[in-house]
Design a protein around this motif. Structure first.
Motif, PDB file in Angstrom:
ATOM      1  N   GLU A   6       1.135  18.696  15.523  1.00 10.19           N
ATOM      2  CA  GLU A   6       0.825  19.708  14.519  1.00 10.19           C
ATOM      3  C   GLU A   6       1.803  20.874  14.574  1.00 10.19           C
ATOM      4  OE1 GLU A   6      -3.191  20.916  15.115  1.00 10.19           O
ATOM      5  OE2 GLU A   6      -4.006  18.963  14.564  1.00 10.19           O
ATOM      6  N   THR A   7       2.232  21.246  15.772  1.00  9.75           N
ATOM      7  CA  THR A   7       3.101  22.411  15.907  1.00  9.75           C
ATOM      8  C   THR A   7       4.567  22.074  15.694  1.00  9.75           C
ATOM      9  OG1 THR A   7       3.264  22.108  18.306  1.00  9.75           O
ATOM     10  CG2 THR A   7       1.536  23.580  17.488  1.00  9.75           C
ATOM     11  N   GLU A   8       4.954  20.838  15.936  1.00  9.42           N
ATOM     12  CA  GLU A   8       6.352  20.439  15.782  1.00  9.42           C
ATOM     13  C   GLU A   8       6.603  20.024  14.336  1.00  9.42           C
ATOM     14  OE1 GLU A   8       8.827  20.658  18.018  1.00  9.42           O
ATOM     15  OE2 GLU A   8       7.366  21.558  19.358  1.00  9.42           O
ATOM     16  N   THR A   9       7.483  20.739  13.670  1.00 11.03           N
ATOM     17  CA  THR A   9       7.790  20.409  12.283  1.00 11.03           C
ATOM     18  C   THR A   9       9.175  19.801  12.153  1.00 11.03           C
ATOM     19  OG1 THR A   9       8.626  22.649  11.937  1.00 11.03           O
ATOM     20  CG2 THR A   9       6.310  22.228  11.374  1.00 11.03           C
ATOM     21  N   GLU A  10      10.032  20.044  13.100  1.00 10.33           N
ATOM     22  CA  GLU A  10      11.398  19.548  13.023  1.00 10.33           C
ATOM     23  C   GLU A  10      11.624  18.485  14.084  1.00 10.33           C
ATOM     24  OE1 GLU A  10      15.796  21.308  14.004  1.00 10.33           O
ATOM     25  OE2 GLU A  10      14.340  22.646  13.098  1.00 10.33           O
ATOM     26  N   ARG A  11      12.174  17.380  13.671  1.00 10.74           N
ATOM     27  CA  ARG A  11      12.482  16.306  14.618  1.00 10.74           C
ATOM     28  C   ARG A  11      13.755  16.657  15.389  1.00 10.74           C
ATOM     29  NH1 ARG A  11       8.715  12.642  15.699  1.00 10.74           N
ATOM     30  NH2 ARG A  11       7.876  11.573  13.918  1.00 10.74           N
TER      31      ARG A  11
END
Length: 78
Positions: A67-72
């Protein structure tokens, strides 16, 4: 994996959860884990109980991280 190793892993995941709770923007939903009533200190519980608890805790932690990670980030070695 032996029961003692599962209990150790259970304790480590519990520490990760505690650390994640101290961060301001992370909300880790481990309600399924908490409903089991199995803690790392519950050494009298079966190996199967600890294994299920480890999976439920890990699922809650990874869901919160997703949920908190938006960028790979591309995997690479240093």
């Amino acid at each position: 994996m032996k029961k003692q190793e599962l209990i150790h892993l259970h304790g480590l995941l519990s520490e990760v959860h505690t650390q994640m709770e101290t961060w301001e923007d992370d909300d880790v939903d481990i309600s399924e884990y908490e409903s089991m009533g199995v803690r790392p200190t519950s050494i009298h519980r079966s190996k199967t109980d600890h294994k299920a608890a480890v999976f439920k805790m890990a699922t809650g932690i990874t869901a919160a991280m997703e949920e908190t990670e938006t960028e790979r980030v591309a995997p690479k070695a240093d």
